[in-house]
Structures are given as C-alpha cells and as structure tokens.
Write a protein that holds these residues in place. Structure first.
Motif, short mmCIF file in Angstrom:
data_model
loop_
_atom_site.label_atom_id
_atom_site.label_comp_id
_atom_site.label_asym_id
_atom_site.label_seq_id
_atom_site.Cartn_x
_atom_site.Cartn_y
_atom_site.Cartn_z
N PRO A 323 0.81 -1.23 0.00
CA PRO A 323 0.00 0.00 0.00
C PRO A 323 0.84 1.27 0.00
N LEU A 324 1.99 1.24 0.65
CA LEU A 324 2.87 2.41 0.64
C LEU A 324 3.65 2.49 -0.66
N ILE A 325 4.17 1.33 -1.13
CA ILE A 325 4.97 1.33 -2.35
C ILE A 325 4.18 1.90 -3.53
N PHE A 326 2.93 1.48 -3.64
CA PHE A 326 2.12 1.88 -4.79
C PHE A 326 1.05 2.91 -4.45
N GLY A 327 0.78 3.11 -3.15
CA GLY A 327 -0.26 4.04 -2.75
C GLY A 327 0.24 5.45 -2.54
N LEU A 328 1.44 5.63 -2.02
CA LEU A 328 1.97 6.98 -1.83
C LEU A 328 2.09 7.75 -3.16
N PRO A 329 2.67 7.28 -4.21
CA PRO A 329 3.47 6.06 -4.30
C PRO A 329 4.94 6.36 -3.99
N ILE A 330 5.71 5.28 -3.78
CA ILE A 330 7.16 5.43 -3.64
C ILE A 330 7.83 5.20 -4.99
N VAL A 331 7.27 4.28 -5.79
CA VAL A 331 7.83 3.98 -7.11
C VAL A 331 7.85 5.26 -7.96
N LEU A 332 9.03 5.59 -8.52
CA LEU A 332 9.22 6.75 -9.39
C LEU A 332 8.84 8.07 -8.72
N ASN A 333 8.95 8.11 -7.40
CA ASN A 333 8.62 9.32 -6.65
C ASN A 333 9.92 10.03 -6.26
N PRO A 334 10.24 11.17 -6.89
CA PRO A 334 11.52 11.84 -6.60
C PRO A 334 11.63 12.35 -5.17
N TYR A 335 10.49 12.64 -4.53
CA TYR A 335 10.53 13.13 -3.15
C TYR A 335 10.96 12.05 -2.16
N LEU A 336 10.58 10.81 -2.41
CA LEU A 336 10.85 9.73 -1.45
C LEU A 336 11.97 8.78 -1.88
N ALA A 337 12.57 9.05 -3.04
CA ALA A 337 13.63 8.16 -3.55
C ALA A 337 14.82 8.11 -2.59
N PRO A 339 15.10 8.87 0.83
CA PRO A 339 14.90 8.15 2.08
C PRO A 339 14.61 6.66 1.88
N PHE A 340 14.01 6.30 0.74
CA PHE A 340 13.69 4.89 0.49
C PHE A 340 14.98 4.06 0.38
N VAL A 341 16.04 4.66 -0.09
CA VAL A 341 17.34 3.98 -0.15
C VAL A 341 18.14 4.22 1.12
N LEU A 342 18.13 5.44 1.62
CA LEU A 342 18.95 5.80 2.78
C LEU A 342 18.48 5.11 4.06
N ALA A 343 17.17 4.98 4.24
CA ALA A 343 16.64 4.38 5.47
C ALA A 343 17.10 2.93 5.66
N LEU A 399 12.94 9.22 11.37
CA LEU A 399 13.57 10.54 11.30
C LEU A 399 14.12 10.82 9.90
N ILE A 400 14.60 9.78 9.23
CA ILE A 400 15.10 9.95 7.86
C ILE A 400 13.95 10.27 6.91
N TYR A 401 12.86 9.58 7.06
CA TYR A 401 11.71 9.80 6.17
C TYR A 401 11.00 11.12 6.44
N TYR A 402 11.01 11.58 7.69
CA TYR A 402 10.14 12.70 8.10
C TYR A 402 10.29 13.95 7.24
N PRO A 403 11.50 14.53 7.05
CA PRO A 403 11.57 15.79 6.30
C PRO A 403 11.11 15.64 4.85
N PHE A 404 11.32 14.48 4.25
CA PHE A 404 10.90 14.26 2.87
C PHE A 404 9.39 14.07 2.80
N PHE A 405 8.87 13.31 3.74
CA PHE A 405 7.42 13.11 3.77
C PHE A 405 6.69 14.41 4.07
N ARG A 406 7.29 15.22 4.90
CA ARG A 406 6.66 16.49 5.30
C ARG A 406 6.39 17.37 4.08
N VAL A 407 7.27 17.32 3.09
CA VAL A 407 7.11 18.12 1.88
C VAL A 407 5.84 17.70 1.12
#
Length: 422
Positions: A323-337, A339-343, A399-407
């Motif tokens: 649901p997160l991978i395809f619902g946010l989505p994370i796939v091809l999402n420049p905002y979450l790319a 943190p998705f790798v860094l986390a 904490l890694i995801y938060y600033p990116f998700f906040r945008v």
C-alpha cells in the motif's frame, strides 16, 4: 523519454533474471525446504537459550537432548531436502514429473557424499548434509534434473504398454534416466576420490562455497544488496524477487551456520544472513517503511496520507508494505527516492557495526517465514537487546523519512484545504 526507455530495458533484464528457470528452481526449491529450516530453528533456539537456570533444568531433566533432536534432522540435513526440491522444481518447469527427478538428484547427492567408518560400520556423517553441502545440493539438483529432462525428451525410457496404471508407468519412465544419471555421478565421485580433495563436497566448499559466502557475507556485499533491491524498486521492479536466488543461496547457509554454532555452544560466526535482512533491511518491508507508516499515521496533516498510514501500518508490522509502495506512491517518486534507499542502508549499517564491535550479540540466524512480525522476530533472533536495537532503527528510519514526507504531506494538506473552499 530517456528515463522511460531505460526503465523499460531494466525491467526487461530484471524480468528475464527473475523468470530464469534455473534461478527460479533454486529459489523455489530452497523455499520448499523452508518448513524444515523453521522447525530446526525453533529446535535450536529452544535448546540453546543461554539462561543458566533454564539450561540446568533442561539438562537435568533430559529435555535438552530431546529439544535438539528435530534440529539434527532438519537444519543439519537442509542440503538433502534442497537437492530434492530444486530438481523437482526444475523438472516441473519443463512440464515433467518432478518426483523422479527429485529422487534421482537425491541419490546422486548421496553418491557424491563421503562416508566414514565407526566401529566397523559405514556411516554417513552430517558434515555435508547441512549448510556445508548446500552448494553441492544446488549443483546436483540442477544438473541431474536437466539431464533427466534431456533423457526423457530423447525417449530413452522404458515405455509400458497401454493399460498399465499411470503410477507404474511413471515409475518405469524414471528408471533408465535414473540409472544413467546415478552412474554418471558415481564416476564423478570416483574421479574426485583420486584427487587431494577426496570428494566433490570438499572441492566445492573450498573453492566455491566458502569464497562466495565470505564475499556475500561481508559488509560491502550487504551494502550492494541493499542498494540493488531498493534502486530496482524505485524503478517499479520487485527488487527482492530479482535477487532472491542469490539472497537464499548465499545468505541462508550463513544463518544455518549460526544455528549450528548455537547447537555446538560456539561463538556465532556470521553477522550477515537472511535473519539480519529480515530484522533490519526489510523492517516494515522493502525500504524499512515501518517508521514511515508510523509518522504517516500519527503526524500527517493531510487526511489522504493519515488514512493511508492507518491502512498501511498493520501490514508493515508484518513486512507487507505494497500500500505504501504503490499508494503513496514510492515507485518513481523523486521526493521519497532518497529516504527509500537511505533508510534501509542506515538500518543495516548501524546494527552491523554494533555486532562487529561486539557491543551486541549476532543474530541466531533462523530463516523465519515471510510475515513474521517485527519485535517478535527480534526476540526470537537475539532477545531483548536486539529488540531494543530494532526499535531504535524504527526511530532512526522515521527521522530519515520525516523531512521528505513532510514536503509531500504539506502539499497534500494545502490541496485539501483548497478543495474544501470550493
């Protein structure tokens, strides 16, 4: 357009890798042997828990020997189960009956396995029936099954007349291929006995399995594996499915070695194994998204993301995060790319160095089934210390995801406010 073209080419390559019948036979075969590993893991964990009062109790009551028994015939014999199922699965991809192929592979494996002598009796040691024999099991399972398919396709079989029951006919179909393949592996076993290695097992373990596990179980291989999985996911490709044969064939034996060490009362040898990936890299699914689901549920301002967080949170506890991978989505999402790798990188680096420095214990190494919940798997693999580290990784990844998700949450909230005014 260039990105789309590159993505399509990469998806094509990844699709070919994940659908390759030989790699698929390895991963499916090892997964088929998973029930034996799970039973053995629980047996080892129950008999090896290092609490003095508990150990005194099970030793004095005779329960220790009883608790150790299932592990001896499951974890310590994983190669036996693997060789059968790998051959079974590969023959099935050629639309052939997998049972004869599996049986022939099993016989061939035993022919190659060195025996010993104890009190004038020939014995089959467990040494190469477990983790040390797994690579030979993979090689024999693939080769013997492929030979079986080739021989059957050439019609070199005993054909029974019409009216013979199908079960009997199938039995005789596998007879000639079985004889030819077992004779071939008998010759191979004889040739290896003429060398300094004395057996194929010794040769493969020395020149293939040990170097691959040393390479695959190191820090940089952990980083590489993490990067490959998550970069593929960002491009819309299921990263875990692509690398699953490598993941299972290299990291699963490392976990089995840890279980063997627990049973023998020895120091745990390996930091990296499938258990390590399950606890930290895949904490909440690919991307270590449990922390993200938590901040979405409790900190999102937009109704859209807060609702998605509530829907996703229970699943991420069990490692299911589509649901997160395809619902946010994370796939091809420049905002979450990022943190998705860094986390997940951070979630594996910190525990790795904590274990390498001796500050915390290495994991037991049990390969738990998909869906084993977070927190519970940590207690099984290393107790409350590992549980605390896992909780810490959830906080760090959040904490890694938060600033990116906040945008993106801020933008979604503004869109909702604007829509409410209309």
């Amino acid at each position: 357009m260039a990105i789309t073209g590159f993505q399509q080419k990469l998806q094509s390559v990844a699709g070919k890798i994940s659908s390759n019948r030989y790699l698929k036979a390895i991963s499916d075969g090892l997964m088929s042997a998973l029930p034996a590993l799970i039973i053995g893991a629980f047996s080892t964990l129950l008999s090896g828990m290092q609490f003095e009062a508990y150990q005194n109790f099970i030793t004095n009551t005779g329960l220790k020997e009883l608790l150790e028994l299932p592990a001896q015939y499951t974890t310590d014999m994983v190669a036996v189960y693997a060789v059968f199922f790998i051959a079974f699965r590969l023959a099935g991809t050629f639309d052939k009956d997998g049972a004869p192929a599996g049986l022939i592979a099993l016989m061939s494996f035993f022919v190659l396995t060195p025996t010993g002598v104890m009190e004038d009796a020939t014995v089959l040691p467990f040494q190469f029936l477990g983790a040390q024999g797994l690579f030979v099991a993979i090689i024999v399972g693939l080769i013997s099954a492929r030979l079986y398919v080739f021989i059957v396709n050439k019609g070199i079989t005993i054909k029974m007349p019409d009216g013979v029951p199908p079960t009997v006919a199938k039995t005789f179909t596998g007879l000639v291929p079985g004889i030819l393949i077992v004779v071939l592996f008998t010759i191979v076993a004889f040739l290896f006995r003429m060398t300094a290695f004395e057996s194929m097992h010794q040769f493969v373990y020395a020149f293939i399995q040990t170097p691959m596990q040393n390479l695959g179980g190191g820090f940089w291989s952990l980083i590489a594996m993490t990067l490959v999985i998550h970069i593929l996911w960002l491009l819309g490709i299921h990263g875990m499915l692509v690398i699953l044969p490598i993941y299972l064939s290299i990291w699963m034996p490392l976990g089995v070695e840890n279980l063997d060490a627990i049973a023998a009362g020895q120091e745990l040898p390996n930091i990296v194994n499938t258990a390590f990936a399950q606890l930290f890299m895949l904490l909440g699914g690919s991307g270590a998204t449990l922390g993200l689901a938590i901040i979405m549920t409790f900190m999102a301002k937009s109704k859209r993301y807060r609702t998605l967080g509530k829907i996703s949170l229970p699943g991420t506890i069990f490692g299911i995060n589509e649901p997160l991978i395809f619902g946010l989505p994370i796939v091809l999402n420049p905002y979450l790319a990022i943190p998705f790798v860094l986390a997940p990188l951070t979630a594996v680096i910190i525990p790795y160095f904590l274990m390498a420095s001796g500050m915390i214990t290495k994991l037991a190494g049990a390969h738990l089934p998909l869906g084993t919940p977070a927190f519970f798997n940590a207690i099984l693999q290393g107790g409350f210390v590992i549980l605390i580290v896992q909780i810490l990784m959830i906080v760090v990844t959040a904490l890694i995801y938060y600033p990116f998700f906040r945008v993106i949450d801020k933008q979604a909230y503004a869109d909702e406010q604007e829509a409410a005014k209309q």
